[in-house]
Design a protein around this motif. Sequence first.
Motif, PDB file in Angstrom:
ATOM      1  N   CYS A   1       0.405   3.271   3.613  1.00 29.11           N
ATOM      2  CA  CYS A   1       0.958   2.858   4.901  1.00 29.11           C
ATOM      3  C   CYS A   1       2.094   1.852   4.788  1.00 29.11           C
TER       4      CYS A   1
ATOM      5  N   CYS B   1      -6.662  -2.291   1.410  1.00 23.43           N
ATOM      6  CA  CYS B   1      -5.552  -2.190   2.358  1.00 23.43           C
ATOM      7  C   CYS B   1      -5.866  -2.993   3.613  1.00 23.43           C
TER       8      CYS B   1
ATOM      9  N   ARG C   1      -6.165   5.184   3.071  1.00 25.82           N
ATOM     10  CA  ARG C   1      -6.293   4.684   1.701  1.00 25.82           C
ATOM     11  C   ARG C   1      -6.991   3.355   1.753  1.00 25.82           C
TER      12      ARG C   1
ATOM     13  N   CYS D   1      -5.684   2.793   7.890  1.00 22.96           N
ATOM     14  CA  CYS D   1      -5.084   3.473   6.728  1.00 22.96           C
ATOM     15  C   CYS D   1      -6.148   4.308   6.003  1.00 22.96           C
TER      16      CYS D   1
ATOM     17  N   CYS E   1       0.843  -1.200   0.000  1.00 26.09           N
ATOM     18  CA  CYS E   1       0.000   0.000   0.000  1.00 26.09           C
ATOM     19  C   CYS E   1       0.878   1.249   0.000  1.00 26.09           C
TER      20      CYS E   1
HETATM   21 ZN    ZN Z   1      -2.624   1.350   3.502  1.00 24.31          ZN
END
Ligand code: ZN
Length: 455
Positions: free
Chosen positions: A52, A88, A95, A93, A49
Motif C-alpha cells: 500500500c 503494515c 499485506r 492492507c 509497505c
Molecule cells: Zn501495506
Amino acid sequence: MTFKDNEPAPAKDTASVLFGMDGVTVTEAGCGDDGRLAVWARITLPAVCPGCGTVSERVHQYVTTRPRDVRACGQDVELCLVKRRMRCAEAACPRRTFTEWAPQVPPRCAITRRLLEHAAAEVTDRGITPAEAGRDAGISWPSVHSAFGQAADQLLDDSPAPVAHLGIDEHRRGRPRWRTDEATGETVQLADRWHVCFYDLDGNQGLLGQVEGRTADDTAYWLAGATPAWRDAVQVVAIDMCAIFLSAVRRALPDARVAVDLFHVVQLAVKMVGDVRRRAIRELYGRRGKSGDPEYGIKGLLTRNVENLSPEQFDKIIGTLDASAEGQQVALAWIAKEKLRDALKLRARVTGSTPCERQVRGRLFSFYDWCAQNEDVPELITLASTIARWENEIVTAVLTGVTNATSESLNRLAKLEARRAYGFRNPANQRRRVRIACTRGTRHRAARPRARHGE
Ligand SMILES: [Zn+2]
C-alpha cells in the motif's frame, strides 16, 4: 547484534562510507568464525509497505540474512544484514507484514545487486564466460547468466540500425553428426549445423543477425525479415565466392550491389598455380614433388606477389620454369595469376584514385585472353570460367573497395566465443554472446576516447 527500535539513523560513519551500499549502515565488522571478514549491517531507509506504500514503524520481528556480496579490499565478505519484518500500519492492507529492503538488497535476494552487476560486467566487458565469472564471484551459473542477459539486452538493440555495407559469412556450429545405417551399412549424416552471420561492415554494430542453416532460403529468410527501409539502405553486400549467398542476396535485396571478397579471388588463382605445378611435377618425374626438385623449390615463391620478389628470386623462377615444357605450363599459370591481380590492383586502396569500370573490365579481358591463348592448360580454363561467372561482383569489389575483411575478423570472434564456451546448447544465448563480443571494442573505445598528443 542489537540496536534499539526507532533508533534514528546515525550519520554515515567511516565504515559505512567504505562499504558504500546506499541505505545500509555498517554496525560492526570483524573476523568471522571461518576467518572471513564479517560485516554486520542494518537497513536505515524508511520501511515502506510494498502493498500500500505506507511507511511503517511497527516491528514484527528481526531477521538476519546473509546475501553474497562483493569483496572488500580484496577480502571475501560475509555480509550479515539484520532486516526488520514490519507490520503494515494500514489496517485495510492485504499485506499484514513485510520485510524492509534497500536498492542493493531487494526483497528475497540472496545476492546483492552489485555482485550480480560485477559478474555481468565480467562477461560483457572482459569476455569472461559466465561459468568463470560465477566461480570468481562465488555464485551459480544461472545467476550470472540471467544478470548477463539483462545487462546485454540493455546494450544491444533488438532491431539493427540501417547499414550501407553488409557482410555475410558462415561458420560451423558444432561438429557434424554421423550415424551408421544398420540396414545398408552406410554412414548417414544426421546433422551438419551451420550459422550464417550478417555483419555491419562500416559501423559499430558488429553482428546484426545470425540464422541456422546455410541454404539460400535460410539466408534470404533473414534478409526478408528486415524492414523495407532497412533493406533499401543496403548499397553493397560483401560475400565470399559462394553462390548460395549470391542467390539469396539477389532474391531479397534486388537493388543492392554484390562485391565478392578479393582475397578469395586471389586465393583461387594461387591455388590454381599450385594445381598446375603439382600436375607438371607428376608428368615430369612420375611421382609427387619432393625437396631437391627445382620445381618444388620455387613453390613458395610462386605464391608471392610478383612485385614483392627480389630480382634474384624472379630470375630463379624464370630459370626453373624455362628448363622444361612442363615448367613452361607452370609459367603460363603464374602469369595468368598476375594478370588477374593486375585487374584487382586497380582498387583505390592500392592506386589512391578511383578506378574506372572500363579499365577494370579491360584488364580482366586481357586475363581471359591469356587463358584462351593457353587453352592446353585445363586449370586456366576452369579459373577463367569461374572468374567470368563472378565478373560483375569482382568489378563491384574493385570499384567500391568493399571487402569482407570485417566479416572475417568478426567471424573469428564468433568462433572464439564458441570455443571459450566449449560450444553452446542454446542458439539464442550464442547469438547474444557473439553480439556482445563483436561490439565490445566499440563500447570500450566510446567509454575511453583515446587522448591525442598535445591534448
Ligand atoms: Zn501495506
